[in-house]
Write a protein that holds these residues in place. Structure first.
Motif, PDB file in Angstrom:
ATOM      1  N   LEU A 404     -30.491 -23.965 -20.516  1.00  0.00           N
ATOM      2  CA  LEU A 404     -29.263 -24.614 -20.814  1.00  0.00           C
ATOM      3  C   LEU A 404     -28.948 -23.716 -21.992  1.00  0.00           C
ATOM      4  CD1 LEU A 404     -26.903 -26.251 -20.247  1.00  0.00           C
ATOM      5  CD2 LEU A 404     -28.190 -28.080 -21.500  1.00  0.00           C
ATOM      6  N   VAL A 405     -29.408 -23.321 -23.005  1.00  0.00           N
ATOM      7  CA  VAL A 405     -29.147 -22.688 -24.122  1.00  0.00           C
ATOM      8  C   VAL A 405     -28.496 -21.265 -23.564  1.00  0.00           C
ATOM      9  CG1 VAL A 405     -30.066 -21.369 -26.031  1.00  0.00           C
ATOM     10  CG2 VAL A 405     -30.516 -23.707 -25.870  1.00  0.00           C
ATOM     11  N   LYS A 406     -29.260 -20.637 -22.798  1.00  0.00           N
ATOM     12  CA  LYS A 406     -28.501 -19.316 -22.181  1.00  0.00           C
ATOM     13  C   LYS A 406     -27.354 -19.494 -21.772  1.00  0.00           C
ATOM     14  CE  LYS A 406     -33.337 -17.465 -21.370  1.00  0.00           C
ATOM     15  NZ  LYS A 406     -34.322 -17.034 -20.490  1.00  0.00           N
ATOM     16  N   LEU A 407     -27.071 -20.609 -20.848  1.00  0.00           N
ATOM     17  CA  LEU A 407     -25.806 -20.668 -20.179  1.00  0.00           C
ATOM     18  C   LEU A 407     -24.522 -20.913 -21.292  1.00  0.00           C
ATOM     19  CD1 LEU A 407     -26.898 -23.024 -16.904  1.00  0.00           C
ATOM     20  CD2 LEU A 407     -26.433 -20.615 -17.100  1.00  0.00           C
ATOM     21  N   LEU A 408     -24.993 -21.676 -22.157  1.00  0.00           N
ATOM     22  CA  LEU A 408     -23.969 -21.940 -23.356  1.00  0.00           C
ATOM     23  C   LEU A 408     -23.562 -21.040 -24.049  1.00  0.00           C
ATOM     24  CD1 LEU A 408     -25.335 -25.634 -24.311  1.00  0.00           C
ATOM     25  CD2 LEU A 408     -23.265 -25.295 -23.002  1.00  0.00           C
ATOM     26  N   THR A 409     -24.650 -20.167 -24.306  1.00  0.00           N
ATOM     27  CA  THR A 409     -24.116 -18.981 -25.286  1.00  0.00           C
ATOM     28  C   THR A 409     -23.187 -18.123 -24.762  1.00  0.00           C
ATOM     29  OG1 THR A 409     -26.552 -18.870 -26.017  1.00  0.00           O
ATOM     30  CG2 THR A 409     -25.258 -17.095 -26.427  1.00  0.00           C
ATOM     31  N   GLY A 410     -22.173 -18.107 -25.372  1.00  0.00           N
ATOM     32  CA  GLY A 410     -20.795 -17.267 -25.015  1.00  0.00           C
ATOM     33  C   GLY A 410     -20.018 -18.236 -24.146  1.00  0.00           C
ATOM     34  N   SER A 411     -20.318 -19.472 -23.923  1.00  0.00           N
ATOM     35  CA  SER A 411     -19.555 -20.337 -23.222  1.00  0.00           C
ATOM     36  C   SER A 411     -19.180 -21.441 -23.895  1.00  0.00           C
ATOM     37  CB  SER A 411     -20.058 -20.587 -21.677  1.00  0.00           C
ATOM     38  OG  SER A 411     -20.494 -19.594 -20.874  1.00  0.00           O
ATOM     39  N   THR A 412     -19.061 -21.415 -25.034  1.00  0.00           N
ATOM     40  CA  THR A 412     -19.107 -22.644 -25.902  1.00  0.00           C
ATOM     41  C   THR A 412     -17.516 -23.398 -25.687  1.00  0.00           C
ATOM     42  OG1 THR A 412     -20.158 -21.313 -27.848  1.00  0.00           O
ATOM     43  CG2 THR A 412     -19.088 -23.563 -28.288  1.00  0.00           C
ATOM     44  N   ASP A 413     -16.526 -22.498 -25.459  1.00  0.00           N
ATOM     45  CA  ASP A 413     -15.347 -23.372 -25.284  1.00  0.00           C
ATOM     46  C   ASP A 413     -15.327 -24.116 -23.908  1.00  0.00           C
ATOM     47  OD1 ASP A 413     -15.417 -21.155 -23.533  1.00  0.00           O
ATOM     48  OD2 ASP A 413     -13.472 -20.521 -23.729  1.00  0.00           O
ATOM     49  N   ALA A 414     -16.198 -24.061 -23.054  1.00  0.00           N
ATOM     50  CA  ALA A 414     -16.260 -24.964 -21.647  1.00  0.00           C
ATOM     51  C   ALA A 414     -17.793 -25.600 -21.833  1.00  0.00           C
ATOM     52  CB  ALA A 414     -16.158 -24.053 -20.372  1.00  0.00           C
ATOM     53  N   ALA A 415     -18.148 -25.925 -22.919  1.00  0.00           N
ATOM     54  CA  ALA A 415     -19.508 -26.472 -23.104  1.00  0.00           C
ATOM     55  C   ALA A 415     -19.849 -27.552 -22.164  1.00  0.00           C
ATOM     56  CB  ALA A 415     -19.905 -26.750 -24.747  1.00  0.00           C
ATOM     57  N   ASP A 416     -18.828 -28.709 -22.147  1.00  0.00           N
ATOM     58  CA  ASP A 416     -19.072 -29.804 -21.478  1.00  0.00           C
ATOM     59  C   ASP A 416     -19.113 -29.453 -20.033  1.00  0.00           C
ATOM     60  OD1 ASP A 416     -16.446 -29.145 -21.310  1.00  0.00           O
ATOM     61  OD2 ASP A 416     -15.416 -31.086 -21.529  1.00  0.00           O
ATOM     62  N   GLU A 417     -18.495 -28.360 -19.292  1.00  0.00           N
ATOM     63  CA  GLU A 417     -18.505 -28.133 -18.142  1.00  0.00           C
ATOM     64  C   GLU A 417     -19.599 -27.451 -17.858  1.00  0.00           C
ATOM     65  OE1 GLU A 417     -16.036 -25.168 -15.141  1.00  0.00           O
ATOM     66  OE2 GLU A 417     -15.252 -25.640 -16.799  1.00  0.00           O
ATOM     67  N   VAL A 418     -20.249 -26.872 -18.667  1.00  0.00           N
ATOM     68  CA  VAL A 418     -21.459 -25.965 -18.579  1.00  0.00           C
ATOM     69  C   VAL A 418     -22.550 -27.153 -18.249  1.00  0.00           C
ATOM     70  CG1 VAL A 418     -23.145 -24.523 -19.529  1.00  0.00           C
ATOM     71  CG2 VAL A 418     -20.771 -23.774 -19.441  1.00  0.00           C
ATOM     72  N   VAL A 419     -22.603 -28.082 -19.444  1.00  0.00           N
ATOM     73  CA  VAL A 419     -23.564 -29.036 -19.484  1.00  0.00           C
ATOM     74  C   VAL A 419     -23.525 -30.209 -18.170  1.00  0.00           C
ATOM     75  CG1 VAL A 419     -24.137 -31.090 -20.460  1.00  0.00           C
ATOM     76  CG2 VAL A 419     -23.854 -29.174 -21.997  1.00  0.00           C
ATOM     77  N   HIS A 420     -22.466 -30.258 -17.578  1.00  0.00           N
ATOM     78  CA  HIS A 420     -22.195 -31.321 -16.724  1.00  0.00           C
ATOM     79  C   HIS A 420     -22.698 -30.510 -15.116  1.00  0.00           C
ATOM     80  CE1 HIS A 420     -20.252 -33.070 -13.058  1.00  0.00           C
ATOM     81  NE2 HIS A 420     -20.299 -34.330 -13.886  1.00  0.00           N
ATOM     82  N   GLY A 421     -22.439 -29.088 -15.012  1.00  0.00           N
ATOM     83  CA  GLY A 421     -22.896 -28.628 -13.786  1.00  0.00           C
ATOM     84  C   GLY A 421     -24.604 -28.424 -13.950  1.00  0.00           C
ATOM     85  N   PHE A 422     -25.032 -28.090 -15.088  1.00  0.00           N
ATOM     86  CA  PHE A 422     -26.437 -27.972 -15.434  1.00  0.00           C
ATOM     87  C   PHE A 422     -27.089 -29.091 -14.985  1.00  0.00           C
ATOM     88  CE2 PHE A 422     -30.283 -27.760 -17.657  1.00  0.00           C
ATOM     89  CZ  PHE A 422     -30.952 -26.528 -17.414  1.00  0.00           C
ATOM     90  N   LEU A 423     -26.809 -30.206 -15.697  1.00  0.00           N
ATOM     91  CA  LEU A 423     -27.531 -31.401 -15.408  1.00  0.00           C
ATOM     92  C   LEU A 423     -27.574 -32.187 -13.955  1.00  0.00           C
ATOM     93  CD1 LEU A 423     -26.724 -33.329 -18.900  1.00  0.00           C
ATOM     94  CD2 LEU A 423     -28.745 -32.065 -18.175  1.00  0.00           C
ATOM     95  N   THR A 424     -26.367 -31.817 -13.152  1.00  0.00           N
ATOM     96  CA  THR A 424     -26.254 -32.317 -12.004  1.00  0.00           C
ATOM     97  C   THR A 424     -26.601 -31.351 -10.994  1.00  0.00           C
ATOM     98  OG1 THR A 424     -24.111 -31.482 -11.731  1.00  0.00           O
ATOM     99  CG2 THR A 424     -24.329 -33.852 -12.686  1.00  0.00           C
ATOM    100  N   SER A 425     -27.262 -30.418 -11.318  1.00  0.00           N
ATOM    101  CA  SER A 425     -27.562 -29.074 -10.100  1.00  0.00           C
ATOM    102  C   SER A 425     -29.136 -29.406  -9.304  1.00  0.00           C
ATOM    103  CB  SER A 425     -27.501 -27.745 -10.866  1.00  0.00           C
ATOM    104  OG  SER A 425     -28.566 -27.824 -11.969  1.00  0.00           O
ATOM    105  N   SER A 426     -29.763 -30.187  -9.986  1.00  0.00           N
ATOM    106  CA  SER A 426     -31.158 -30.130  -9.667  1.00  0.00           C
ATOM    107  C   SER A 426     -31.505 -31.556  -8.954  1.00  0.00           C
ATOM    108  CB  SER A 426     -32.086 -29.647 -10.460  1.00  0.00           C
ATOM    109  OG  SER A 426     -33.466 -29.852 -10.117  1.00  0.00           O
ATOM    110  N   ASP A 427     -32.385 -31.486  -7.910  1.00  0.00           N
ATOM    111  CA  ASP A 427     -32.803 -32.789  -7.117  1.00  0.00           C
ATOM    112  C   ASP A 427     -34.380 -32.775  -7.608  1.00  0.00           C
ATOM    113  OD1 ASP A 427     -30.404 -33.459  -6.144  1.00  0.00           O
ATOM    114  OD2 ASP A 427     -30.692 -32.301  -4.393  1.00  0.00           O
ATOM    115  N   ALA A 428     -35.177 -31.905  -8.134  1.00  0.00           N
ATOM    116  CA  ALA A 428     -36.218 -32.009  -8.385  1.00  0.00           C
ATOM    117  C   ALA A 428     -36.847 -32.941  -9.329  1.00  0.00           C
ATOM    118  CB  ALA A 428     -36.886 -30.487  -8.863  1.00  0.00           C
ATOM    119  N   ASP A 429     -38.089 -33.637  -9.342  1.00  0.00           N
ATOM    120  CA  ASP A 429     -38.430 -34.696 -10.248  1.00  0.00           C
ATOM    121  C   ASP A 429     -38.259 -34.225 -11.708  1.00  0.00           C
ATOM    122  OD1 ASP A 429     -38.431 -36.840  -8.516  1.00  0.00           O
ATOM    123  OD2 ASP A 429     -40.433 -36.884  -8.499  1.00  0.00           O
TER     124      ASP A 429
END
Length: 610
Positions: A404-429
């Motif tokens: 997630l740090v790697k995804l956020l780096t350079g995308s700070t202005d859209a951080a909430d969008e990045v976090v939302h997409g990352f946290l909802t992207s996996s069905d793995a336990d």
């Protein structure tokens, strides 16, 4: 290099300045570990020097080693050496000698006082600056205090500086020793001889071909008590000195780095499984954020050294970034009460999820709007809390959050969008965000008192209390020392009899004892007072002593009796609140933003010309 064994008369007797570089750590020696043993050594050598068996020629006493680097000076100037290692030892010896000189003066031993003072002061006619008066010149953090004590003073505004403490200690023990002497002048003759001739140090002088930095690392980076932040300070300031001729290192230290020398940053704290000085924990989180990789606590110095070698910007710029993020990190724990960030960091501490701090460092960059930051924090908190309640594994969080740090780096202005997409992207336990149905099932049926760590369960109940407090409720500071109370006691048999004592009835009651609906919060003193009491007694105690809405609603809604059905009803009510406090993956990004105070920009109205 050249190594010699010298007594203090040789080391301090000539006109010389032993300068501690500003990038070294402050004076940190302590009474029990250092000052008392040194004084005990003095007394032991004094006793041996007066023992007839030694014939007046006792063996010298070795105090360790110092490493010095010769600095170029103009003809006629006082010789200057940088103290590469041994600054704590040299500073302590100067404080001891200065204290001994002062007590000698106080007791009328003026010759001995002058001989001792000559080991701390240079010839004033050769000292071209005020600082050059002193044989030892400590690092920036201690210079003010050092000047005070060498003048026999102690500044009230700097009482926490250990320079003052050490000087006061030596004054005290030497004065007491002087009072106990039958012949104080003869006694000071002996003390002066010990200080000048019987205490010895191994002095390692480096020549121009020796790499002082490599030697410093060899001495201090391999198992000695220097903090990683001390080694980093040494590294960055030496690097700045060598690569940036225009850098004002004194100003850089005072304006940027000096904060790290406060006790706050050197205090050991616990985060997760780590118990480390606060500065080292910050350094670990910062390196993870900066590099986008896992950084073990054992490899902080080496990792920072690699970062410095790979950086394309100047070391001054790196220090600026590093210390600006340090200030942000300190503010994490000073957020206004009741705000989303304050609750996030308070709950993060209960969750023991230290791997989220690098993400927080990114989210608190200046270019991210507050509402988007709060949305990202709320989503991350919900993901963590829901997984904690559902007992999903925390193993792998370090790798997940590095991604997630790697995804956020350079995308700070859209951080909430990045976090939302990352946290909802996996069905793995290992990474999924539990939905409402799963969370409600656990909250209603699971014995949370047994499945959750106490401080996490307290955090959950405190969050429910906060949620009950609307704008119409009085503002109440919730105490920090609340403990969990079972309304139906764990040992219920004496005062909570069953109408039918069948196995099924007993099993039904036991299954509810540790459920959410049967739990509340009380003060640590009220908890044992209620203990296994009957409902009528507990109800009266809660009415009389608790201001929590959790308890007033409990008493008001179930005044007639506390039954298994009541526990089920309250479990369902509280579970519904938990689902709303920590909303789940089905909530849209726009709703997260709106809940955090974000307002979308108004739609652009086309003009006549398009």
């Amino acid at each position: 290099m050249k190594a010699d064994t010298n007594d203090l008369a040789t080391i301090f007797g000539k006109d010389v300045r032993y300068v501690v570089p500003l990038y070294q750590r402050p004076y940190v020696w302590k009474k029990a570990e250092h000052w008392e043993p040194l004084w005990n050594d003095v007394c032991w050598v004094l006793d041996r020097s007066s023992d007839p068996a030694t014939s007046g020629k006792p063996s010298p006493h070795f105090l360790g080693a110092v490493v010095l680097e010769q600095m170029p000076t103009q003809l006629g100037d006082i010789d200057v050496r940088l103290v590469i290692d041994g600054q704590q030892r040299l500073t302590t010896l100067q404080l001891f000698i200065a204290a001994a000189s002062r007590v000698a003066q106080e007791t009328g031993c003026e010759v001995q006082a002058r001989l001792l003072e000559s080991l701390t002061r240079n010839n004033p006619d050769l000292a071209k600056t005020r600082d050059a008066r002193f044989k030892v010149w400590p690092t920036n953090a201690n210079r003010h205090a050092f000047v005070d004590v060498m003048a026999g003073e102690a500044a009230a505004e700097d009482e926490g500086n250990r320079i003052h403490e050490a000087y006061a200690f030596f004054l005290g023990v030497i004065r007491q020793w002087a009072v106990e002497q039958d012949d104080v002048e003869r006694a000071f003759d002996g003390l002066t001889a010990v200080a000048r001739n019987l205490f010895k140090l191994v002095v390692i002088d480096l020549d121009s071909e020796d790499d002082a930095q490599v030697i410093f690392e060899s001495l201090n980076a391999r198992g000695t008590p220097l903090l990683a932040i001390d080694l980093v300070k040494n590294l960055v300031f030496q690097h700045a000195e060598r690569t940036e001729a225009s850098a004002n290192l004194d100003s850089l230290y005072a304006e940027r780095w000096a904060t790290f020398d406060r006790d706050y940053w050197r205090e050991e704290i616990v985060q997760g499984r780590l118990r480390r000085p606060r500065a080292e924990l910050f350094l670990m989180h910062w390196l993870t954020m900066k590099l986008g990789e896992e950084v073990p606590a054992q490899h902080l110095y080496g990792t920072f050294k690699r970062l410095l070698q790979e950086e394309t910007q100047s070391v001054t710029q790196t220090i600026g970034e590093f210390t600006a993020d340090r200030d942000r990190y300190e503010r994490f724990f000073q957020q206004p009460l009741g705000t989303i960030p304050q609750r996030f960091f308070e709950r993060l501490e209960a969750l023991d999820t230290t791997t989220a701090y690098p993400i927080a460092l990114i989210l608190f960059q200046d270019d991210l709007p507050e509402a988007r930051r709060n949305a990202a924090l709320s989503m991350l908190e919900s993901w963590l809390v829901r997984r904690m309640i559902c007992r999903l594994t925390a193993q792998g969080y370090n790798r997940l959050f590095v991604d997630l740090v790697k995804l956020l780096t350079g995308s700070t202005d859209a951080a909430d969008e990045v976090v939302h997409g990352f946290l909802t992207s996996s069905d793995a336990d290992s990474a999924r965000w539990p939905d409402d149905a799963e969370l409600l099932s656990v909250l209603h049926d699971a014995p949370l008192y047994r499945t959750l760590v106490r401080k996490r369960l307290v955090m959950l109940l405190k969050a429910l209390e906060h949620d009950l407090r609307t704008e119409k409720a009085e503002a109440v500071q919730i105490p920090a020392d609340l403990s969990i109370e079972h309304v139906l006691p764990q040992k219920w048999q004496q005062h909570w009899s069953l109408s039918e004592s069948t196995d099924e009835a007993i099993q039904q009651r036991e299954s509810r004892v540790h459920q959410l609906g049967n739990l509340t919060l009380v003060t640590s003193k009220l908890n044992p007072a209620m203990s296994n009491a009957a409902w009528t007694s507990k109800k009266d105690a809660l009415n009389a002593h608790s201001v929590l809405l959790l308890n007033s609603r409990l008493v008001g809604s179930y005044a007639a009796g506390w039954t298994e059905q009541a526990i089920d009803e309250r479990s369902a009510e509280l579970a519904a609140r938990v689902v709303q406090i920590w909303r789940g993956p089905d909530v849209s990004l726009e709703d997260w933003r709106r809940a955090s105070g974000w307002e979308a920009a108004p739609a652009t109205v086309p003009t006549a010309d398009g």
